[in-house]
Design a protein around this motif. Structure first.
Motif, PDB file in Angstrom:
ATOM      1  N   ILE A  80       0.868  -1.178   0.000  1.00 50.30           N
ATOM      2  CA  ILE A  80       0.000   0.000   0.000  1.00 50.30           C
ATOM      3  C   ILE A  80       0.906   1.229   0.000  1.00 50.30           C
ATOM      4  O   ILE A  80       1.819   1.323   0.826  1.00 50.30           O
ATOM      5  CB  ILE A  80      -0.905   0.021   1.253  1.00 50.30           C
ATOM      6  N   LEU A  81       0.677   2.146  -0.924  1.00 46.71           N
ATOM      7  CA  LEU A  81       1.499   3.349  -1.072  1.00 46.71           C
ATOM      8  C   LEU A  81       2.974   2.964  -1.239  1.00 46.71           C
ATOM      9  O   LEU A  81       3.882   3.644  -0.753  1.00 46.71           O
ATOM     10  CB  LEU A  81       1.342   4.275   0.149  1.00 46.71           C
ATOM     11  N   GLU A 335      -4.652   4.472  -0.966  1.00 49.35           N
ATOM     12  CA  GLU A 335      -4.052   4.768  -2.274  1.00 49.35           C
ATOM     13  C   GLU A 335      -4.698   6.020  -2.874  1.00 49.35           C
ATOM     14  O   GLU A 335      -4.014   6.870  -3.429  1.00 49.35           O
ATOM     15  CB  GLU A 335      -4.238   3.582  -3.232  1.00 49.35           C
ATOM     16  N   GLU A 336      -6.021   6.108  -2.750  1.00 51.47           N
ATOM     17  CA  GLU A 336      -6.741   7.241  -3.317  1.00 51.47           C
ATOM     18  C   GLU A 336      -6.372   8.537  -2.581  1.00 51.47           C
ATOM     19  O   GLU A 336      -6.146   9.570  -3.194  1.00 51.47           O
ATOM     20  CB  GLU A 336      -8.250   6.973  -3.218  1.00 51.47           C
ATOM     21  N   LYS A 338      -3.693   8.971  -0.861  1.00 51.16           N
ATOM     22  CA  LYS A 338      -2.220   9.088  -0.898  1.00 51.16           C
ATOM     23  C   LYS A 338      -1.644   9.421   0.475  1.00 51.16           C
ATOM     24  O   LYS A 338      -0.646  10.142   0.599  1.00 51.16           O
ATOM     25  CB  LYS A 338      -1.788  10.138  -1.926  1.00 51.16           C
TER      26      LYS A 338
END
Lengths: 422, 289
Positions: A80-81, A335-336, A338
């Protein structure tokens, strides 16, 4: 129980940094035993908490497998990220212990978010802890409406459907089939937070639609023998036996009810696929409500089932789906956004971001109470001859709400279940 | 009134089944002084083996073989581990059997998975018997028959055979039995095997009535302990009486005040312990005084 095994190559600096945790902790780390040292800052840390023992232990095991698969898939796809995902898992045990375990995961493991739980009693405590420590919590198995109502808080989101959603899904269908108005219902209810809430919601629905609840027996969880209640049902001669039982208690009741061969149909306020699998096809019949079933014919649903079967040699059920979704939804939101900042993610989730939840329609969180707006399904128990394998017990009859209806219609209204985020 | 009578009869049926589990606990304690906290694990192993053997041999043979296999496992555990702990601090046997209970449950989880395994009542025992307004399932009546035979068999074994004579002498004074030139070791092994074998019989019979899952022994074994304490550890007929009483009490409480049905037996235990700390028919153990 600590399931995460984190092997660390200790440097002198790390040893100095962690010296306060004691020599035993260091020894444990070098031996590959559960690490007591604080997790590194570079990973995304997931705190999974759910019952792994007792009458909800079977469901908890499915949840644990679901969350493991989600983490494995995320790491295979780059984390993730861009950061590796670390999973820390705890047995929540019961409502007295669960908040402490949640606190340990947040303060000691420094998890970025919590996911899991099945017992509504424990779930309420975990929610309060998450709120106090300003940590996001994806609640995946507690049905009590109260968690989305009087106990709601900004940091908790509900992937599991609430009792009203379960009740309206099957209730609307049964109502259309003429199985509510003028009918007598004999209720058996689990004697704890979930059962009390479900009995209240079910009674409201049934009586509003012309049904009569002739009795509501409160039964201790883990009861090994239902024969005294089955004899009372025989004497009462209802149109429907209505079960508000959870986990292994569903299995025990269904098996013993079949044993006595009473003619009254069984319905209920909740259905766990694992409990019905364990009861066996001979002991189950009729129409039920399902949150998710592995027979769902969408591409992503089938991909999840395939991956789960490959890893665990058996299909997932609704609890595995819930915990899997909990991690996947948080990953998509991070993710969206950030960022891992809880407040930014809350804002995003409340803004109506939609997610593929392995059902025909996408899901979004309702801003007012953080309940996941999603489809549920009416399922019919298959005839034994039509089963492809021992897991193939249901046929999906219809989605609820229907394709043209707003996803809100099976949710409790603000009047039915008021939430004040404070 | 009819309902009350029906619940009492049903309670006797249920109680006989609890008795079987409790008797195993009681006889293991009587001779070896072992409070077997792993009794629930043997019960669960009994259920799992029945499911396993039924697939291969059918229910009838599975039901006969399961207690024998569990008994053999019991002999191995007694000879390898428990035997070393008899003359030590009783806390050691408690800790050992507690550890065994947890290991047993986890072993079942590892081998068979955490999910419940479906297992139905065998075809030849399914169906119901209607007597007037009363309703009995053939399966529960067969459980009553099995428990009655087991209780009678145990009583004969302990009271009418030379094996039983040695066991009773061992219970009274193990040292004296040794002085008489009789080795108590194999007797202790046999008694442990019989005790856990009874747990396996109960597990076999419950496989079709409850979910077959690794923790299935946890709740029911607590009831068995309550029965032992109520009847008096070491008292054969005390345990039988207490087992039946517990079955009836749960049924009658479920009739009038269901939320207290499970808790009622603990209230009874508190009452009995206040007035008779040794249980209703408890015997005095010299070596434990």
């Amino acid at each position: 129980m600590q399931n995460h095994v984190k092997k660390e190559n200790l440097t002198r600096r790390q040893i100095l940094k962690t010296s306060l945790t004691g020599a035993g902790a260091i020894a444990a780390g070098t031996l590959g035993l559960p690490s007591l040292v604080t997790a590194g800052e570079d990973t995304i840390r997931v705190g999974h908490i759910t019952p792994r023992s007792g009458f909800l232990g079977t469901l908890g095991d499915y949840g644990f497998r679901g969350v493991n698969l989600a983490v494995e898939e995320l790491n295979a796809a780059g984390g993730i990220l861009g950061r590796e995902v670390d999973l820390f898992s705890e047995d929540s045990v019961g409502s007295a212990v669960a908040p402490t375990k949640a606190q340990k995961l947040i303060e000691k493991r420094k998890v970025h978010f919590l996911v899991g739980e099945i017992s509504s009693g424990s779930g309420g405590g975990i929610m309060a802890t998450a709120n106090r420590l300003k940590t996001l919590y994806m609640q995946t198995g507690c049905n009590s409406d109260a968690l989305r109502g009087e106990k709601c808080n900004p940091y908790s989101f509900h992937i599991e459907a609430g009792n009203t959603m379960y009740t309206k899904t099957i209730g609307n269908w049964q109502n259309r089939a003429g199985n509510v108005d003028g009918k007598n219902f004999y209720m058996l209810t689990a004697d704890y937070a979930f059962g009390h809430d479900l009995a209240r919601v079910s009674t409201r629905f049934l009586t509003e639609n012309g049904g009569n609840v002739m009795a509501n027996e409160l039964i201790a969880t883990g009861t090994p023998d239902y024969s005294p209640y089955i004899l009372k049902i025989k004497a009462a001669a209802p149109d429907f036996v209505y079960i508000n039982l959870a986990g292994g208690d569903q299995t025990t009741f269904l098996k013993q009810y079949k044993e006595f061969g009473l003619p009254f149909k069984v319905s209920g306020g909740v259905m766990d696929t694992a409990g019905f699998w364990a009861a066996g096809i001979e002991s189950i019949t009729g129409y039920w409500q399902s949150l998710w079933y592995h027979g769902m014919q969408t591409d992503t649903s089938q991909a999840f089932t395939k991956a789960f079967v490959e890893k665990y040699k058996k299909p997932p059920e609704n609890q595995a789906w819930g915990d899997y979704m909990g991690v996947k939804i948080m990953a998509a939101a991070m993710e969206e956004a950030k960022t891992t900042d809880p407040d930014a993610i809350i804002g995003l989730l409340e803004s109506g971001m939609d997610f593929d939840i392995l059902k025909p329609r996408k899901g979004t969180f309702r801003k007012s109470d953080h309940s996941l707006l999603q489809e549920m399904f009416v399922v019919k128990v298959k005839d034994k001859a039509d089963m492809a394998d021992k897991w193939d017990i249901f046929e999906i009859v219809e989605a609820s709400p229907g394709a043209n209806e707003n996803l809100d219609v099976i949710q409790p209204t603000q009047a039915e279940n008021a939430c004040n985020m404070g | 009134m009819l309902m009350l009578f029906e619940q009492i009869l049903n309670g006797l049926l249920v109680g006989s089944y609890y008795t079987l589990l409790a008797l195993g606990l009681s006889i293991i304690f009587s001779l070896g002084g072992v409070v077997n906290l792993a009794h629930g694990a043997f019960y669960a192993v009994g259920a799992y083996l029945t499911v396993l053997f039924t697939d291969i041999l059918g229910f009838g043979l599975a039901f006969l073989i399961t207690p024998a296999v569990v008994g053999l496992i019991g002999i191995a555990i007694e000879a390898l581990f428990l035997r070393r702990l008899y003359n030590k601090d009783p806390i050691l046997t408690l800790l050992f059997t507690f550890g065994l209970a947890m290991s047993g449950e986890q072993a079942l989880r590892l081998i068979f998975g955490a999910s419940g395994i479906p297992f139905s009542i065998p075809e030849f025992l399914s169906g119901q018997l209607h007597v007037g307004d009363f309703l009995y399932s053939y399966y529960r009546l067969s459980i009553l028959a099995v428990t009655s035979l087991s209780i009678a068999g145990l009583w004969i074994l302990f009271n009418k055979t030379s094996f039983g004579l040695i066991v009773r002498a061992g219970v009274a004074d193990a040292e004296m039995v040794r002085v008489m030139g009789i080795s108590v070791k194999p007797i202790l092994s046999m008694v442990f095997a019989i005790g856990v074998g009874l747990a396996a019989v109960a597990g076999s019979m419950s496989a079709s009535l409850t979910g077959v899952q690794p923790a299935m022994g946890n709740d029911i074994v607590t009831v068995a302990f309550v029965i032992c304490v109520l009847g008096g550890l070491g008292s054969f007929w005390g345990v039988v009486f207490a087992g039946l009483l517990v079955g009836i009490l749960k049924g009658v409480t479920a009739l009038y005040f269901p939320p207290a049905a499970e808790g009622s037996i603990y209230a009874l235990m508190v009452l009995v312990l206040i007035f008779r700390p040794r249980g209703m028919f408890g015997v005095k153990f010299e070596r434990l005084e």
